[in-house]
Design an enzyme around this catalytic site. Sequence first.
Site, mmCIF file in Angstrom:
data_model
loop_
_atom_site.group_PDB
_atom_site.id
_atom_site.type_symbol
_atom_site.label_atom_id
_atom_site.label_comp_id
_atom_site.label_asym_id
_atom_site.label_seq_id
_atom_site.Cartn_x
_atom_site.Cartn_y
_atom_site.Cartn_z
ATOM 1 N N VAL A 272 9.125 -2.183 -3.554
ATOM 2 C CA VAL A 272 10.635 -2.558 -3.403
ATOM 3 C C VAL A 272 11.215 -3.024 -4.918
ATOM 4 C CG1 VAL A 272 12.209 -4.148 -2.057
ATOM 5 C CG2 VAL A 272 10.124 -3.287 -1.115
ATOM 6 N N THR B 207 0.807 -1.343 0.056
ATOM 7 C CA THR B 207 0.024 -0.070 0.056
ATOM 8 C C THR B 207 0.863 1.198 0.015
ATOM 9 O OG1 THR B 207 -1.698 -1.245 1.065
ATOM 10 C CG2 THR B 207 -1.850 1.036 1.343
ATOM 11 N N PHE B 208 1.935 1.288 0.938
ATOM 12 C CA PHE B 208 2.669 2.507 1.018
ATOM 13 C C PHE B 208 4.100 2.361 0.401
ATOM 14 C CE2 PHE B 208 -0.420 2.393 4.424
ATOM 15 C CZ PHE B 208 -0.843 3.384 4.328
ATOM 16 N N ASP C 92 5.546 -8.521 14.857
ATOM 17 C CA ASP C 92 4.702 -9.167 13.631
ATOM 18 C C ASP C 92 5.633 -10.246 13.208
ATOM 19 O OD1 ASP C 92 2.723 -9.583 12.127
ATOM 20 O OD2 ASP C 92 3.398 -8.159 10.405
ATOM 21 N N THR D 44 -0.473 -10.511 13.309
ATOM 22 C CA THR D 44 -1.046 -11.050 12.474
ATOM 23 C C THR D 44 -1.916 -12.017 13.488
ATOM 24 O OG1 THR D 44 0.407 -11.118 10.545
ATOM 25 C CG2 THR D 44 -1.124 -12.988 10.693
ATOM 26 N N ASP E 262 10.874 -6.827 7.746
ATOM 27 C CA ASP E 262 9.757 -6.304 8.140
ATOM 28 C C ASP E 262 9.556 -5.753 9.494
ATOM 29 O OD1 ASP E 262 7.547 -5.026 7.555
ATOM 30 O OD2 ASP E 262 6.406 -6.730 6.501
#
Length: 452
Positions: free
Chosen positions: A29, A25-26, A138, A178, A156
């Site tokens: 890569v 979304t943002f 996460d 998650t 991440d």
Amino acid sequence: MSSQGGAGRTRVGRYELGRTLGEGTFAKVKFAKNVQTGEHVAIKILDKEKLLKHKMIDQLKREISTMKLIRHPNVIRMHEVMASKTKIYIVIELVTGGELFDKIVSHRRLKEDDARKYFQQLINAVDYCHSRGVYHRDLKPENLLLDANGTLKVSDFGLSALSQQVQKDGLLHTTCGTPNYVAPEVIINKGYDGAKADLWSCGVILFVLMAGYLPFEDSNLMSLYKKIYKADFTCPSWFSTSTKKLIKKILDPNPNTRITIAEVINNEWFKKGYQPPTFETEDINLDDVNSIFDESGDPTQLVVERREERPALMNAFELISTSQGLNLGTLFEKQTGSVKRETRFASRLPANEILSKIEAAAGPMGFNVQKRNNCKLKLQGESPGRKGQLAIATEVFEVTPSLHMVELRKSNGDTLEFHNFYHSISNGLKDVMWKPDGNIAEVDRILHHRSQ
């Protein structure tokens, strides 16, 4: 990249940008090469305006700060950060061995010794992060990558939290992560210890590595949370007694009695074959993090994107031959087993015919097709998946005038659903995919000769 006419390549500072490795979304890569050293890297590109609109600047600063603080052999390394007037570029280590998730999909489950090796590396990384005041929040197999030597790399940090965010009660208060991997104390949203929550996620990962399935799973989110809150799970029969004991100590729903990372490292099961990592610590300065967001700063510090014209053939060939993650042997052989967030195959057909056949095969599978310029398609799933609608970006690259590389890349949705999609659509593309009759080394030699 089109097979028609000339095409440009973008330069940012000392880096030459190549194909897209992933997008969200943002951020996007891209594969890149340092033109001064020849080193291959990945560059995460973010749009400043979009970040401001969604109030993501603080989160991005946190991610950059986190990655700068961490220098560990089992954590993705950030090389540098650059900014233009409109974009932010984060240059990170290129890891080419795929996701640990793919290894689980391919092997169904891992042998105890292999699972222990990855778990040891994971604990090494997480323990070091915690010592630097960094909590990941996460942790899951999709965020654990493997380098070319099979070494685990934690990636991440978009949802990580620095120690400065700990409130007066000594706890974190942001619910994130998650669901299947989240600790019960995170779910109830009364504050939690970031280190203890991360260790819970590590315990779930160890279970998945050895079982091949999740300890807590339910299609109903509230039912899932109840199972997690009660630690309602059963170890499969093939788990050794010592494995079961350790997992039950980690997946203790009470964070106050849950085993600590220090106790995990001293556990007899964990210590088998254990080799602590050796590396040099570095003093890290975070003064430059704010400067890349400072619009009133020195404009000479900003980088500029510029296009350089080159033959399309060389562009495509370089994208293939210089990528450390792409072995020509696997490019020209039918792919089986593991499928990552992207996969590729070769074809002798013209680019427009390849795209037409992909479009024809995807329609009956419930995908809408959006055409783009430069030999690209976007396949958008009509039905909701586990992580939203599955979306797949498709692009055709020219290797030689009579040989093309086709890449299918997951741009949204669940990795396992993409895995299943690829195997289904492969059956409808048998007349498109090409596999040479001769030796792979011969194909490699022909391509190198063609590039001269």
